[in-house]
Design a protein around this motif. Structure first.
Motif, PDB file in Angstrom:
ATOM      1  N   UNK A  46      11.091   2.245   2.291  1.00 42.17           N
ATOM      2  CA  UNK A  46      11.111   3.681   2.528  1.00 42.17           C
ATOM      3  C   UNK A  46      11.042   4.427   1.205  1.00 42.17           C
ATOM      4  N   UNK A  47      10.373   5.571   1.222  1.00 43.57           N
ATOM      5  CA  UNK A  47      10.298   6.422   0.039  1.00 43.57           C
ATOM      6  C   UNK A  47      10.608   7.858   0.438  1.00 43.57           C
ATOM      7  N   UNK A  48      11.538   8.490  -0.285  1.00 50.33           N
ATOM      8  CA  UNK A  48      11.900   9.884  -0.037  1.00 50.33           C
ATOM      9  C   UNK A  48      11.744  10.629  -1.367  1.00 50.33           C
ATOM     10  N   UNK A  49      10.660  11.395  -1.549  1.00 47.73           N
ATOM     11  CA  UNK A  49      10.455  12.080  -2.829  1.00 47.73           C
ATOM     12  C   UNK A  49      11.458  13.208  -3.052  1.00 47.73           C
ATOM     13  N   UNK A  50      11.817  13.419  -4.319  1.00 43.64           N
ATOM     14  CA  UNK A  50      12.754  14.495  -4.660  1.00 43.64           C
ATOM     15  C   UNK A  50      12.093  15.858  -4.499  1.00 43.64           C
ATOM     16  N   UNK A  51      10.774  15.918  -4.733  1.00 39.83           N
ATOM     17  CA  UNK A  51      10.016  17.158  -4.554  1.00 39.83           C
ATOM     18  C   UNK A  51       8.945  16.910  -3.498  1.00 39.83           C
ATOM     19  N   UNK A  52       8.031  17.874  -3.333  1.00 41.81           N
ATOM     20  CA  UNK A  52       6.965  17.691  -2.350  1.00 41.81           C
ATOM     21  C   UNK A  52       6.173  16.423  -2.641  1.00 41.81           C
ATOM     22  N   UNK A  53       5.894  16.185  -3.914  1.00 41.44           N
ATOM     23  CA  UNK A  53       5.117  15.026  -4.329  1.00 41.44           C
ATOM     24  C   UNK A  53       5.935  14.254  -5.354  1.00 41.44           C
ATOM     25  N   UNK A  54       5.991  12.936  -5.184  1.00 41.48           N
ATOM     26  CA  UNK A  54       6.786  12.116  -6.089  1.00 41.48           C
ATOM     27  C   UNK A  54       5.932  11.133  -6.862  1.00 41.48           C
ATOM     28  N   UNK A  55       6.536  10.553  -7.901  1.00 39.64           N
ATOM     29  CA  UNK A  55       5.843   9.569  -8.718  1.00 39.64           C
ATOM     30  C   UNK A  55       6.181   8.139  -8.362  1.00 39.64           C
ATOM     31  N   UNK A  56       7.051   7.940  -7.355  1.00 36.64           N
ATOM     32  CA  UNK A  56       7.384   6.581  -6.931  1.00 36.64           C
ATOM     33  C   UNK A  56       6.305   6.050  -5.996  1.00 36.64           C
ATOM     34  N   UNK A  57       6.132   4.739  -6.008  1.00 36.74           N
ATOM     35  CA  UNK A  57       5.189   4.129  -5.081  1.00 36.74           C
ATOM     36  C   UNK A  57       5.715   2.774  -4.630  1.00 36.74           C
ATOM     37  N   UNK A  58       5.388   2.421  -3.404  1.00 42.09           N
ATOM     38  CA  UNK A  58       5.651   1.056  -2.937  1.00 42.09           C
ATOM     39  C   UNK A  58       4.576   0.705  -1.929  1.00 42.09           C
ATOM     40  N   UNK A  59       4.333  -0.593  -1.792  1.00 41.18           N
ATOM     41  CA  UNK A  59       3.269  -1.011  -0.892  1.00 41.18           C
ATOM     42  C   UNK A  59       3.467  -2.462  -0.488  1.00 41.18           C
ATOM     43  N   UNK A  60       2.981  -2.787   0.698  1.00 35.58           N
ATOM     44  CA  UNK A  60       2.896  -4.162   1.174  1.00 35.58           C
ATOM     45  C   UNK A  60       1.418  -4.496   1.312  1.00 35.58           C
ATOM     46  N   UNK A  61       1.040  -5.685   0.903  1.00 41.12           N
ATOM     47  CA  UNK A  61      -0.358  -6.087   1.017  1.00 41.12           C
ATOM     48  C   UNK A  61      -0.428  -7.536   1.499  1.00 41.12           C
ATOM     49  N   UNK A  62      -0.814  -7.701   2.762  1.00 48.06           N
ATOM     50  CA  UNK A  62      -1.008  -9.039   3.317  1.00 48.06           C
ATOM     51  C   UNK A  62      -2.419  -9.491   2.957  1.00 48.06           C
ATOM     52  N   UNK A  63      -2.504 -10.606   2.217  1.00 44.37           N
ATOM     53  CA  UNK A  63      -3.817 -11.048   1.740  1.00 44.37           C
ATOM     54  C   UNK A  63      -4.351 -12.205   2.589  1.00 44.37           C
ATOM     55  N   UNK A  64      -5.579 -12.079   3.041  1.00 41.29           N
ATOM     56  CA  UNK A  64      -6.192 -13.135   3.847  1.00 41.29           C
ATOM     57  C   UNK A  64      -6.601 -14.315   2.970  1.00 41.29           C
ATOM     58  N   UNK A  65      -7.203 -15.368   3.562  1.00 40.00           N
ATOM     59  CA  UNK A  65      -7.717 -16.477   2.747  1.00 40.00           C
ATOM     60  C   UNK A  65      -8.675 -15.949   1.689  1.00 40.00           C
ATOM     61  N   UNK A  66      -8.707 -16.528   0.507  1.00 38.02           N
ATOM     62  CA  UNK A  66      -8.073 -17.806   0.152  1.00 38.02           C
ATOM     63  C   UNK A  66      -6.617 -17.696  -0.295  1.00 38.02           C
ATOM     64  N   UNK A  67      -6.045 -16.487  -0.304  1.00 31.50           N
ATOM     65  CA  UNK A  67      -4.692 -16.316  -0.833  1.00 31.50           C
ATOM     66  C   UNK A  67      -3.610 -16.640   0.206  1.00 31.50           C
TER      67      UNK A  67
END
Length: 202
Positions: A46-67
């Motif tokens: 979860x991300x809750x920015x302090x202002x309208x737009x924040x500088x924090x980022x997070x992401x999930x990336x499920x990688x298909x074959x070959x990874x």
């Protein structure tokens, strides 16, 4: 004349507020709507920015074959507001691009940094943690780029420990080879890993 000037300022402020609202909606659309379903792993973010737009980022990336693995990224852009949000979106795009062709987390960050450093204004940088999980073998690897510690809850002992992320922040110089090192993170069944930005500690 004074009233006309005040009305002009109010109209300008309303325009800026509307543009910030649109930018915030775009930034939210780039964040994960929900955590992916990966057998054997429970995920949440979860991300809750302090202002309208924040500088924090997070992401999930499920990688298909070959990874056949899962990448988890969490980062923090120096500064706040629109500028930090734009850099965060650029960082996300770079991660996605290089994660599709590079395997190791340190290599993905090295390549992303090479392009990021060419565009950033002096004094701006990105701290980041990139985690790579093999859901079949259970192996976990990570590379730190000047980000916060990882917090590990050990189910066997009921205790928490901090693991230093290490590394150098991204964007300060174009070549970070040798500064970013992929390390293995030993985990047992039931262990929990908490990743966060300084918005939590502050």
């Amino acid at each position: 004349v004074h009233n006309a000037q005040l009305l002009e300022r109010v109209a300008e402020r309303a325009r800026i507020d509307e543009e910030l609202k649109i930018a915030a909606q775009i930034q939210r659309s780039l964040q994960p709507r929900q955590a992916p379903v990966v057998p054997g792993i429970e995920l949440a973010g979860r991300s809750i920015p302090a202002k309208e737009i924040g500088g924090d980022l997070y992401d999930f990336l499920v990688r298909p074959p070959p990874f056949n693995d899962l990448l988890i990224a969490i980062g923090d852009v120096s500064g706040k507001g629109v500028g930090a949000g734009l850099v965060g979106s650029s960082m996300r795009s770079l991660l996605h691009a290089f994660a599709s062709v590079k395997n190791r987390t340190d290599t993905i960050l090295e390549e992303s940094n090479r392009l990021l450093a060419a565009d950033l204004e002096p004094g701006m940088f990105v701290s980041l943690l990139l985690v790579r999980i093999n859901p079949i073998s259970g192996e976990v690897f990570y590379t730190g780029a000047g980000h916060e510690h990882l917090i590990i809850y050990r189910a066997a002992t009921g205790t928490c420990e901090k693991v230093k992320g290490g590394g150098l922040v991204l964007g300060v110089r174009p070549d970070l080879r040798g500064e970013l090192v992929e390390r293995q993170l030993p985990l047992d069944e039931g262990d929990q890993v908490v990743l966060y930005t300084d918005g939590a500690t502050e």
